[in-house]
Motif scaffolding. Structure first.
Motif, PDB file in Angstrom:
ATOM      1  N   LEU A  13      33.810  22.037  58.199  1.00  0.00           N
ATOM      2  CA  LEU A  13      32.690  21.430  57.490  1.00  0.00           C
ATOM      3  C   LEU A  13      32.552  22.006  56.088  1.00  0.00           C
ATOM      4  O   LEU A  13      32.242  21.280  55.136  1.00  0.00           O
ATOM      5  CB  LEU A  13      31.398  21.641  58.277  1.00  0.00           C
ATOM      6  CG  LEU A  13      30.134  21.028  57.666  1.00  0.00           C
ATOM      7  CD1 LEU A  13      30.289  19.520  57.500  1.00  0.00           C
ATOM      8  CD2 LEU A  13      28.906  21.347  58.523  1.00  0.00           C
ATOM      9  N   HIS A  14      32.805  23.308  55.951  1.00  0.00           N
ATOM     10  CA  HIS A  14      32.775  23.947  54.632  1.00  0.00           C
ATOM     11  C   HIS A  14      33.784  23.270  53.699  1.00  0.00           C
ATOM     12  O   HIS A  14      33.470  22.962  52.539  1.00  0.00           O
ATOM     13  CB  HIS A  14      33.083  25.438  54.791  1.00  0.00           C
ATOM     14  CG  HIS A  14      32.934  26.219  53.527  1.00  0.00           C
ATOM     15  ND1 HIS A  14      33.168  27.579  53.466  1.00  0.00           N
ATOM     16  CD2 HIS A  14      32.588  25.861  52.259  1.00  0.00           C
ATOM     17  CE1 HIS A  14      32.954  28.007  52.235  1.00  0.00           C
ATOM     18  NE2 HIS A  14      32.610  26.984  51.488  1.00  0.00           N
ATOM     19  N   GLY A  15      34.984  23.033  54.184  1.00  0.00           N
ATOM     20  CA  GLY A  15      35.993  22.383  53.364  1.00  0.00           C
ATOM     21  C   GLY A  15      35.602  20.970  52.963  1.00  0.00           C
ATOM     22  O   GLY A  15      35.790  20.562  51.810  1.00  0.00           O
ATOM     23  N   ALA A  74      33.523  17.229  48.644  1.00  0.00           N
ATOM     24  CA  ALA A  74      32.549  16.249  48.163  1.00  0.00           C
ATOM     25  C   ALA A  74      31.730  16.797  46.995  1.00  0.00           C
ATOM     26  O   ALA A  74      31.498  16.099  46.005  1.00  0.00           O
ATOM     27  CB  ALA A  74      31.633  15.831  49.312  1.00  0.00           C
ATOM     28  N   ALA A  75      31.303  18.054  47.110  1.00  0.00           N
ATOM     29  CA  ALA A  75      30.475  18.633  46.052  1.00  0.00           C
ATOM     30  C   ALA A  75      31.257  18.811  44.757  1.00  0.00           C
ATOM     31  O   ALA A  75      30.746  18.542  43.671  1.00  0.00           O
ATOM     32  CB  ALA A  75      29.907  19.981  46.512  1.00  0.00           C
ATOM     33  N   VAL A 130      32.323  26.532  38.200  1.00  0.00           N
ATOM     34  CA  VAL A 130      31.789  25.404  38.959  1.00  0.00           C
ATOM     35  C   VAL A 130      32.285  25.436  40.395  1.00  0.00           C
ATOM     36  O   VAL A 130      31.515  25.260  41.351  1.00  0.00           O
ATOM     37  CB  VAL A 130      32.181  24.072  38.276  1.00  0.00           C
ATOM     38  CG1 VAL A 130      31.735  22.890  39.125  1.00  0.00           C
ATOM     39  CG2 VAL A 130      31.576  23.993  36.887  1.00  0.00           C
ATOM     40  N   VAL A 131      33.590  25.681  40.571  1.00  0.00           N
ATOM     41  CA  VAL A 131      34.163  25.713  41.920  1.00  0.00           C
ATOM     42  C   VAL A 131      33.604  26.887  42.719  1.00  0.00           C
ATOM     43  O   VAL A 131      33.362  26.769  43.929  1.00  0.00           O
ATOM     44  CB  VAL A 131      35.699  25.783  41.833  1.00  0.00           C
ATOM     45  CG1 VAL A 131      36.320  26.036  43.199  1.00  0.00           C
ATOM     46  CG2 VAL A 131      36.249  24.481  41.260  1.00  0.00           C
ATOM     47  N   SER A 169      39.184  22.932  45.987  1.00  0.00           N
ATOM     48  CA  SER A 169      37.901  23.370  46.530  1.00  0.00           C
ATOM     49  C   SER A 169      37.862  23.215  48.050  1.00  0.00           C
ATOM     50  O   SER A 169      37.326  24.075  48.761  1.00  0.00           O
ATOM     51  CB  SER A 169      36.775  22.555  45.886  1.00  0.00           C
ATOM     52  OG  SER A 169      35.508  23.002  46.316  1.00  0.00           O
ATOM     53  N   ALA A 170      38.435  22.111  48.562  1.00  0.00           N
ATOM     54  CA  ALA A 170      38.478  21.904  50.014  1.00  0.00           C
ATOM     55  C   ALA A 170      39.346  22.960  50.694  1.00  0.00           C
ATOM     56  O   ALA A 170      38.984  23.488  51.762  1.00  0.00           O
ATOM     57  CB  ALA A 170      39.005  20.503  50.327  1.00  0.00           C
ATOM     58  N   LEU A 171      40.496  23.285  50.099  1.00  0.00           N
ATOM     59  CA  LEU A 171      41.371  24.310  50.673  1.00  0.00           C
ATOM     60  C   LEU A 171      40.679  25.672  50.687  1.00  0.00           C
ATOM     61  O   LEU A 171      40.802  26.434  51.652  1.00  0.00           O
ATOM     62  CB  LEU A 171      42.678  24.386  49.885  1.00  0.00           C
ATOM     63  CG  LEU A 171      43.579  23.146  49.930  1.00  0.00           C
ATOM     64  CD1 LEU A 171      44.809  23.348  49.049  1.00  0.00           C
ATOM     65  CD2 LEU A 171      43.998  22.828  51.364  1.00  0.00           C
TER      66      LEU A 171
END
Length: 405
Positions: free
Chosen positions: A326-328, A333-334, A157-158, A292-294
């Motif tokens: 922005l990717h992070g 959020a996703a 998923v990640v 996921s943000a990192l």
């Protein structure tokens, strides 16, 4: 009334600041040599056990395929997708596949090879590096999801979130820029005439022309490919080791209550995700969203690695860093939104990425990741096949306009 000239960071000032920073780093290492040594050893293990085996075969293979024209032939098939969706030349399709399946700075290195051959302009090379800057799937699926978190299902998923958030971040802000130069315009000329060659014929012609332009024999090409790949990986290893030491030193001044993974994740993604996997979170959903943000931001070390590879192409750091931020944010959020999907995955299924062999849970035990190279090649082939299918669908749905005299 005259306007005041804006303040500029002159080269002399930059040299002074960097020199002062280097002096402070040396002083901190001398004052506490043992922790600094342990941190550098951790960075060395990380580079040798994970990054080096994951990237070396693909960097060598990329230069060989580029020299023999395979990338240019593939670019003919990927041209509708790359030009119409990402506003980039078709040869960039291989670079995107490299970045998604091998991780940074594989995409930037592939873009550099095309730039050196004159097949990409400097601005396009920088944009393509921003588009193809992803973490290695091995890191997400094997090291983090299975080895550290013991949740293989969450890794898939990640990984999907990581890819989709990166593509969306580029589509939102990464493709914007100044007007195209002659090299870009030449790569984007519309097809003219009714009797244009078939796509297969054009791809074969592109491969032949690229190979003739390179002109190196196989022996020299193989030697150059290995030398360039090792040189790039030595640069990557230097960044990882030095940032491991910087994180250790900066951690001494960390305010109480601030999680350590924010500091380590801001500098180096491998160390940051390792810290996040062992930190205490109120909910597993939040923990995976932070990881996921990192992964989306990838850390200052990864940014500098890619920008160093494309330094000669005049790559601009601000747009590249903005896409990563922005990717992070999108990845966080996703991951938060799609987390409920994890429960539909089997908990104890064999890990499809490396087969059913037992995977160690110790961060320092990943010494045999060379065995993942065949699986990575399969992933890369599957991704390229999917991209070609999408490209052909683009061509069928939006046929090129014929120009009549």
């Amino acid at each position: 009334m005259k306007k005041k000239a804006p303040l500029r960071f002159t080269p002399a000032a930059a040299t002074l600041v960097l020199g002062a920073g280097a002096l402070a780093l040396v002083a901190a290492i001398v004052s506490s040599p043992s922790p600094a040594f342990q941190a550098s050893l951790q960075g060395l293990k990380l580079w040798w056990q994970i990054v080096f085996p994951a990237l070396l075969p693909f960097l060598v293979l990329s230069e060989i395929l580029t020299a023999y024209g395979f990338i240019h032939a593939l670019g003919t098939w990927l041209e509708p997708l790359m030009k119409r969706l990402f506003k980039l030349p078709g040869v960039g399709g291989w670079v995107l596949a490299m970045g998604m399946t091998t991780g940074f700075p594989g995409g930037a290195q592939a873009a550099k090879q095309l730039y050196d051959q004159g097949d990409l302009s400097g601005p396009d090379a920088g944009k393509l590096a921003a588009l193809s800057h992803f973490c290695n799937p091995m890191l997400i699926l094997v090291v983090i999801a299975t080895g550290l978190m013991h949740e293989p299902a969450a890794g898939y998923v990640v990984l999907a979130v990581h890819w989709l958030a990166g593509l969306l971040a580029y589509l939102l802000i990464g493709h914007r820029g100044a007007g195209k130069d002659a090299a870009s315009q030449a790569a984007e000329k519309p097809d003219e005439g009714k009797n244009k060659p078939s796509m297969l014929r054009r791809s074969l012609h592109a491969a032949k022309a690229a190979h003739a332009k390179d002109g190196r024999g196989f022996g020299r090409l193989l030697g150059d490919s290995v030398t360039n790949a090792v040189q790039t990986l030595m640069m990557v290893g230097g960044y990882i080791i030095i940032f491991a030491v910087v994180i250790q030193i900066a951690g001494r001044f960390l305010p109480p209550g601030l999680p350590s993974y924010w500091l380590s994740g801001a500098f180096e993604v491998h160390l940051g995700t390792n810290d996040a996997s062992t930190a205490a979170f109120a909910a597993e959903r939040l923990q995976w969203s932070v990881i996921s943000a990192l992964l989306g931001f990838s850390g200052i070390s990864a940014l500098l690695q890619s920008m160093s590879v494309l330094r000669k192409a005049g790559m601009r750091w601000f747009p590249f860093a903005l896409v990563r931020l922005l990717h992070g944010a999108l990845a966080f959020a996703a991951a938060w939104l799609v987390w409920p999907l994890v429960r539909y995955f089997p908990k104890n299924a064999d890990h499809a990425f490396l087969g059913s062999e037992a995977i160690p849970s110790d961060w320092n035990a990943y010494f045999s990741l060379w065995k993942a190279v065949p699986q990575l090649l399969q992933w890369q082939g599957a991704l390229l096949a999917a991209m070609i299918a999408c490209s052909l669908l683009f061509k069928l749905l939006h046929p090129s306009r014929k120009h009549t005299g």
